[in-house]
Write a protein that holds these residues in place. Structure first.
Motif, PDB file in Angstrom:
ATOM      1  N   ILE A  17       0.836  -1.209   0.000  1.00  0.00           N
ATOM      2  CA  ILE A  17       0.000   0.000   0.000  1.00  0.00           C
ATOM      3  C   ILE A  17       0.870   1.259   0.000  1.00  0.00           C
ATOM      4  N   LYS A  18       2.004   1.196   0.695  1.00  0.00           N
ATOM      5  CA  LYS A  18       2.901   2.363   0.712  1.00  0.00           C
ATOM      6  C   LYS A  18       3.555   2.563  -0.656  1.00  0.00           C
ATOM      7  N   THR A  19       3.910   1.466  -1.302  1.00  0.00           N
ATOM      8  CA  THR A  19       4.525   1.571  -2.633  1.00  0.00           C
ATOM      9  C   THR A  19       3.508   2.077  -3.651  1.00  0.00           C
ATOM     10  N   ALA A  20       2.262   1.579  -3.562  1.00  0.00           N
ATOM     11  CA  ALA A  20       1.216   2.044  -4.481  1.00  0.00           C
ATOM     12  C   ALA A  20       1.037   3.551  -4.325  1.00  0.00           C
ATOM     13  N   GLU A  21       0.982   4.023  -3.085  1.00  0.00           N
ATOM     14  CA  GLU A  21       0.820   5.461  -2.876  1.00  0.00           C
ATOM     15  C   GLU A  21       2.031   6.242  -3.388  1.00  0.00           C
ATOM     16  N   ALA A  22       3.232   5.751  -3.092  1.00  0.00           N
ATOM     17  CA  ALA A  22       4.450   6.462  -3.522  1.00  0.00           C
ATOM     18  C   ALA A  22       4.514   6.538  -5.043  1.00  0.00           C
ATOM     19  N   LYS A  23       4.154   5.449  -5.707  1.00  0.00           N
ATOM     20  CA  LYS A  23       4.185   5.438  -7.176  1.00  0.00           C
ATOM     21  C   LYS A  23       3.117   6.375  -7.743  1.00  0.00           C
ATOM     22  N   ARG A  25       1.959   9.057  -6.291  1.00  0.00           N
ATOM     23  CA  ARG A  25       2.474  10.418  -6.067  1.00  0.00           C
ATOM     24  C   ARG A  25       3.523  10.771  -7.118  1.00  0.00           C
ATOM     25  N   SER A  26       4.385   9.829  -7.417  1.00  0.00           N
ATOM     26  CA  SER A  26       5.458  10.080  -8.372  1.00  0.00           C
ATOM     27  C   SER A  26       4.892  10.226  -9.798  1.00  0.00           C
ATOM     28  N   VAL A  27       4.044   9.298 -10.218  1.00  0.00           N
ATOM     29  CA  VAL A  27       3.520   9.309 -11.593  1.00  0.00           C
ATOM     30  C   VAL A  27       2.645  10.535 -11.836  1.00  0.00           C
TER      31      VAL A  27
END
Lengths: 327, 327
Positions: A17-23, A25-27
């Protein structure tokens, strides 16, 4: 153990879930002063949550450019006195009203738009100037299809099932300072502050769609990000719109300056011929071309995942059909 | 095209959702005068929907036997004057109050219970007599684990993520005559009548979990239905409870006449030793044995899909640990 089985409180899912959010935010280039929420209930639940959290019996401006923005406007009427600030459905052609056609109330709690209108086939080609009133954008059917300047909006939301992930996930992106105290009568699950505090895990989130979103974002990164997605989507849509411009049988009933890249609406002007086309296309392996029952005609939904080869095959069949049926 | 991609309005998905419902009706023996709804938001969203739809500012009786029934009771306080009709957490042992320990109000709009208490480790071993007041049962953590006489309840609901399907689906089973008119102020998505009218497709439903539910029901049919599941679950739980009865190190703090078959709670009476056990077990490939932070101790969640071999391996390790640490 797969993502479908594991505890949402496990270390593995916490990473997902943290990676999904970080990605995301980045994309999307989401600024740090925005919260990202993974919710349930689709855009329809947001139609209630937004006025319950942000209008609270006051007023807000809704621009009605399609079926979904109309539903958002109607739902808001349960929770205050929203006003229709513009309309894109009152002419023969579906359109996006220009800035000077909008009637914006400076005392509105927010202005609500739906950027891409799946049934009408239009898309906002500009961001309205709300003179400082917070702007909320329902991007359900165009999110991740092209770059967006998130900082222009107080809130962006989207049902995930078009360009993000399987149905069952709704993403909300809300600027910190737009969040406000909510009366105790708002259901816990419909209170954005509680969802923020719980980091989208006040209760069990839709783990699998969140995992798929993470994977879809990796795929978009691999394609070159949202600029590249925009180019691909423009190329795909151009195959159809270019053909429609020259066809003597098919035409679009959409104002072309605000045409959708995701939902290309067209028709022959003859309901029976439209139906014959949809049926023959389905027999050829191209189902779901019938327009929404509320507007009739035909519609090609060509979301991010749909390949250009599919659009080319459709246009090839449209040419054949035109050769047989053109007057 | 997979179920994760196709339109929820397609013929293929229509077959899936109808088959899932038909199988659920068959496996659970749901009478024809009950609606079956596939919703979102988890049991937590039901905690609000139930009082918004059925209490409407009136009163209802909540029996608080665990963390989740307490949350349901607290949420109901937003929408009227619910009363605590019984408690199973006010002794050293977690328990289910007996019929004569309940304070039931004949004028309540309904009585709410949570059949299986995941954190306390208890399960209702009888159906309370409500003297005609409609009974609502949160079966989130025990649905499909054994037969249930649906006709005893006005409503049964369950988050799907324990015994039914991946997280993101909530099932509600409501008797026709219990449905009632709802004020216009209730959000569309939280109005059971609208969900009934839309046949769970007022908007896009969580298609993938509905598909998996259909497959899980086929698996249960293959096992021999809910009678067979009950036998399997009793055998599995007995491995643990039988050991706990004889252990000099581990004990359960649950009233054994209302012990859960899904969540077996135990402890050594020494928080540090509990933590050491959970850590060593995790190192041996048995994670998630730590009890919920609100009660401490240890907990083995052994839902339908968990194999008896896993319980046997756990007890084997508990015996080893006992041999090392027994006083």
């Amino acid at each position: 153990m797969s993502v479908m089985e594991m505890s949402h409180r496990s270390k593995v899912f916490d990473d997902i879930i943290k990676t999904a959010e970080a990605k995301l935010r980045s994309v999307m280039g989401i600024p740090e002063n925005y919260k990202v929420l993974f919710l349930q209930g689709g855009a329809t639940q947001q139609f209630a949550m937004i006025p319950m959290n942000f209008m609270q019996g006051g007023t807000a401006d809704y621009v009605v450019t399609g079926t979904w923005s109309k539903k958002a406007y109607q739902e808001a009427q349960k929770f205050g006195e929203p006003k229709e600030a513009g309309n894109g459905l009152d002419r023969d052609e579906a359109y996006i009203p220009r800035q000077d056609e909008l009637t914006l109330n400076p005392d509105a709690d927010y202005v609500h738009i739906c950027e891409n209108n799946t049934i009408a086939g239009t898309k906002w080609d500009y961001t309205p100037d709300t003179n400082g009133v917070p702007l909320i954008n329902d991007m359900s059917s165009c999110i991740l299809s092209e770059p967006v300047d998130v900082s222009k909006y107080a809130m962006i939301y989207a049902g995930a099932q078009k360009n993000m992930a399987p149905a069952g996930l709704t993403v909300a992106i809300i600027r910190d300072d737009f969040l406000k105290e909510v009366p105790a009568s708002v259901p816990t699950m419909l209170n954005y502050n509680i969802q923020v505090k719980g980091e989208s895990m006040h209760n069990t989130p839709p783990c699998w769609p969140i995992y798929v979103l993470m994977e879809v974002l990796t795929w978009i990164e691999g394609k070159g990000g949202l600029e590249a997605m925009k180019k691909l989507n423009e190329e795909k849509a151009a195959v159809l719109y270019d053909y429609l411009a020259e066809s003597t049988l098919f035409k679009t009933q959409v104002d072309l300056k605000s045409k959708s890249l995701m939902n290309v609406c067209f028709n022959t002007g003859d309901a029976e011929l439209d139906a014959a086309f949809a049926k023959e296309a389905a027999d050829k392996g191209m189902p779901n071309l019938k327009g929404h029952r509320s507007v009739g005609g035909l519609r090609a939904s060509i979301y991010n995942a749909f390949p250009i080869e599919g659009v080319e095959a459709l246009v090839e069949f449209m040419r054949e059909f035109e050769a047989k049926h053109a007057k």
